[in-house]
Design an enzyme around this catalytic site. Structure first.
Site, PDB file in Angstrom:
ATOM      1  CB  CYS B 100      -0.918   0.012   1.200  1.00  0.00           C
ATOM      2  SG  CYS B 100      -0.017  -0.069   2.737  1.00  0.00           S
ATOM      3  CG  PHE B 233      -0.754  24.548  -3.400  1.00  0.00           C
ATOM      4  CD1 PHE B 233      -0.526  24.295  -2.061  1.00  0.00           C
ATOM      5  CD2 PHE B 233       0.163  24.075  -4.335  1.00  0.00           C
ATOM      6  CE1 PHE B 233       0.605  23.591  -1.653  1.00  0.00           C
ATOM      7  CE2 PHE B 233       1.295  23.372  -3.930  1.00  0.00           C
ATOM      8  CZ  PHE B 233       1.514  23.137  -2.587  1.00  0.00           C
ATOM      9  CB  VAL B 234      -8.080  24.699  -4.751  1.00  0.00           C
ATOM     10  CG1 VAL B 234      -9.256  25.626  -5.100  1.00  0.00           C
ATOM     11  CG2 VAL B 234      -7.720  23.838  -5.956  1.00  0.00           C
ATOM     12  NE  ARG B 235      -3.350  25.634   0.402  1.00  0.00           N
ATOM     13  CZ  ARG B 235      -2.184  25.313   0.943  1.00  0.00           C
ATOM     14  NH1 ARG B 235      -1.326  26.241   1.255  1.00  0.00           N
ATOM     15  NH2 ARG B 235      -1.872  24.042   1.181  1.00  0.00           N
ATOM     16  N   GLY B 236      -8.823  29.870  -1.290  1.00  0.00           N
ATOM     17  CA  GLY B 236      -9.468  31.145  -1.586  1.00  0.00           C
ATOM     18  C   GLY B 236      -9.761  31.219  -3.082  1.00  0.00           C
ATOM     19  NE  ARG B 238      -2.835  31.434  -2.850  1.00  0.00           N
ATOM     20  CZ  ARG B 238      -1.983  30.434  -2.615  1.00  0.00           C
ATOM     21  NH1 ARG B 238      -1.499  29.736  -3.622  1.00  0.00           N
ATOM     22  NH2 ARG B 238      -1.627  30.127  -1.378  1.00  0.00           N
TER      23      ARG B 238
END
Lengths: 250, 250
Positions: B100, B233-236, B238
């Site tokens: 795994c 890094f999908v943040r806010g 961006r």
């Protein structure tokens, strides 16, 4: 061995969009082979492999001290070790037989209580996390690693890895190689705290585990049972104590 | 089945200290047995077990559709399934044989390119993450879960789990049970993106994977190869696009 990240082309989107070069953390497949029979593969950040090997062997109960290791040979993506243990066959069966996602129920009976009078004060915990963040260079570049540190007297042994388990294996190994007295040390790190992590810590004999993340119920049960003081959500100047609060000087 | 967390006593330290009751996420050992021969154990949040089972079987290539499942029987901590596949023995060997922590190098040759013309616009990505956060109830209570959602037309199927892999298995399973057309859907979630996750997504035929966390080099390689658009890094407001940017309308 290769460095800890690659640089790749990507597109940054924020309002508009623009091509950028981004650092992406490396994960490589490493095989650990003990006595030619026990074979395990890991997806791992390719550094500190000697520390990883000895830390893993100690944390899994495959060795009791460095004296049980007769040879370590690291070549490319394979770590070959020769260990010297009377009951290697029995232990090997336990380690191989347990699934990595949930072998801890079989293992819990083999965990001894941590025998230690160690205490640490709350300022040391908080300051250690500030230092942990500063030491996490690959995380700063890539956002893709876990980081762990083993703290003993004036030693602050920190390592990073894509795997939270391996980050801890590496600092245990570093501690073993530097002759840390584990029962007077503590570990801080960036991952959650399920049973398999607590079992590893307890088997090595480390009395305190602190994380900026959450515990789980299985980890809570082991920490209580094994005499490990477990701290969670260490963030800024606050944290929670989940077990054996007598080890923390408030 | 049991609820998703236990409440335990703890001590909250911030300035002073006080006893509190804290919610800690449950992780329990579940065994999945297919055709009485393939056995795997998972440490898992004990809900949505049917979704987990069918999602895992599809993502590992052990079934191709719901029609391959003749029976599912969930009892306490064991999931028994009977599947109907000509080449079950060969596939079973691959799944069991791969560790795994690093079986993906053997598996990559079995991954087909995702055939899909699917596109999604950036506002939909950003809004979906806001909704993901709202839907993460156990995470809000415990800080101890990963959360994933499969989005297709007006469906937003979200699940939580202590394991990031299992959270994704659960939404894939939920999608299969609700007859989602995977090649016109996308997954958003809270974990890192190594190869094994991308292989799972690609095998199911999902063209876009987005996360608030980081990719790794192995995941990047698979995403490029398999035709999956990977966002990190999908943040806010961006995010970064790492592969197949043609699937995102900017």
């Amino acid at each position: 061995m290769s460095q800890m990240y690659d640089t790749v082309s990507a597109i940054k989107v924020q309002g508009g969009s623009q091509p950028i070069m981004e650092k992406v953390v490396k994960d490589e497949e490493i095989e650990l082979i003990a006595n030619e029979t026990l074979k395990r593969k890991f997806s791992i950040s390719p550094d500190s492999l000697k520390e990883f090997a000895v830390g893993y062997l100690l944390g899994e109960g495959l060795i009791r001290s460095l004296e049980n290791i007769n040879e370590i040979n690291i070549e490319d993506h394979t770590i070959n070790v020769q260990v010297d243990m009377e009951d290697f066959d029995i232990i090997q069966e336990l380690v191989v037989g347990s699934d990595c996602f949930g072998g801890w129920r079989q293992k819990i009976e083999f965990v001894n209580k941590v025998e230690s009078e160690f205490t640490v004060d709350k300022e040391t915990i908080i300051n250690s996390f500030n230092r942990l963040k500063e030491s996490a260079r690959i995380w700063q570049e890539t956002g893709g690693t876990h980081v762990a540190a083993l703290i003993y007297k004036d030693k602050f042994l920190s390592r990073e890895d894509v795997s939270r388990h391996v980050a801890v294996d590496k600092v245990i190994g570093a501690g073993l190689l530097e002759e840390v007295d584990f029962k007077n040390s503590f570990i801080i790190y960036s991952g959650r705290m399920p049973a398999d992590m607590l079992i590893k810590i307890a088997r090595v004999g480390i009395p305190v585990l602190a994380s900026n993340a959450a515990p789980t119920t299985s980890g809570y049960a082991v920490a209580q049972e094994a005499g490990v003081c477990m701290l969670g959500f260490v963030r800024g100047d606050r944290f929670n104590i989940y077990s054996h609060a007598e080890r923390i000087l408030l």
